[in-house]
Design an enzyme around this catalytic site. Structure first.
Site: not given
Ligand code: NAD
Ligand code: UDP
Length: 310
Positions: A140, A143-145, A172, A188-189, A207, A270
């Protein structure tokens, strides 16, 4: 204002664009369509105040804008791990390019960071003052780092170059326009239940996560971008559920006959996650989520039902 949204064709970005266009702004959507789709912004194509640019943010770009919402980065573990090095490049080189753009045109830049900066947290719920527990070499970490470095770059551009920044840590978030093959738990669900397949719970399902509906998040974005507080600030819904509870809720709402199967817990998953939103309440005009889980799930289920039928 003329506003750039990177990742604007993605899930959250496209909802943000809907709000910005409705509020009367001129919007430039920049996306490489890795996980984004033109269909998400289809209703704005042809509008003279909307522009779509296919561009990868790891390459520099010259534009003139007043504000930048920097969201481009795949967010689902399945997609960000598919090409981990590219994910690091997007977070580091891509964020550098956007900060450089902000500096050149003196635009305010908003970084979409994540609760993943807290890793597998030892502090619960997570406050912004917690520095996190992240494995720097795990699956992970791209993404995290990557996001941690994006935050570092953002604050260094602020300190060293006076760039006007805002940083949000998103927890989330779910809603319509997630991809059916996104790989995140809510989509997914729902897709599994609609298709009569078993819901895949990873690990024993104990979790926890806290799920925020996308319209609540976007409201928080606008308050942060247009206020004085630079962040970082958590945005998320503090209502915490185990993954098994989420599976049972979706099963009940979509298809009580759907089974639940258990699959191995991915590495570094996590154990718990819940935002402390005191800062958001204090600095963002008492921001708090308004959409309860089942109401948000209803809308998301309706979206996937339509999409799968189409
Ligand atoms: P998403 O994957 O639907 O959207 C990401 C968008 O970025 C996509 O349209 C993708 O095509 C575009 N993209 C990716 N790499 C690119 C690049 N190199 N150049 C140009 N475009 C690029 O995801 P999302 O859920 O809409 O997330 C949007 C933002 O919010 C992200 O930065 C993500 O890390 C952050 N975020 C989302 C969540 C969540 O739960 N949805 C949680 C934490 C952080
Ligand atoms: N998860 C799961 N089934 C799935 C997809 C995800 O049980 O089909 C779990 C996953 O292991 C995590 C939680 O749901 O514990 C949230 O996962 P998600 O990928 O949505 O987000 P993140 O882990 O980045 O918070």
């Amino acid at each position: 204002m003329r506003i750039l949204v990177t990742g604007g064709a993605g899930f959250i970005g496209s909802h943000l664009i809907d709000r910005l266009m409705t509020d009367g702004h001129e919007v430039i959507c920049l996306d490489n369509f890795y996980t984004g789709r033109k269909q998400n912004v289809l209703k704005w194509i042809g509008n003279p105040y909307f522009e779509m640019i296919r561009h990868d943010i790891t390459e520099p770009i010259r534009l003139e804008v007043d504000q930048i919402y920097h969201l481009a980065c795949p967010a689902s573990p399945v997609h960000y791990q598919y090409n981990a090095i590219k994910t690091v490049k997007t977070n580091v080189i891509g964020t550098l390019n956007m900060l450089g753009l902000a500096k050149r045109v003196k635009a305010r830049i908003f970084l979409a960071s994540t609760s993943e900066v807290y890793g597998d947290p030892e502090v619960h719920p997570q406050t912004e003052t917690y520095w996190g527990n992240v494995n720097p070499i795990g699956i992970r970490s791209c993404y995290d780092e990557g996001k941690r470095m994006a935050e570092t770059l953002t604050f260094d551009y602020h300190r060293s170059n006076g760039v006007d920044v805002r940083v949000v840590r998103i927890f989330n978030t779910y809603g319509p326009r997630m991809l059916p093959n996104d790989g995140r738990v809510v989509s997914n669900f729902i897709v599994q239940a609609l298709q009569g397949k078993a819901l895949t719970v990873y690990g024993d399902g104990s979790q926890t996560r806290s799920f925020c509906y996308v319209s609540d998040l976007v409201e928080g974005f606008l308050r942060l971008m247009n206020g004085d507080f630079i962040g970082p600030v958590n945005l998320g819904n503090p209502d915490e559920y185990t993954i098994l509870q989420l599976a049972e809720t979706i099963q009940r709402m979509v298809n009580p006959d759907a089974k639940v199967t258990y699959e191995p817990l991915p590495q570094d998953d996590p154990q718990k996650r819940q935002p402390d939103i005191s800062r958001a309440k204090k600095y963002l005009n008492n921001w708090q989520p308004t959409v309860p889980l089942e109401a948000g799930l209803e809308k998301t289920i309706a979206y996937f039902r339509d999409r799968l039928e189409a």
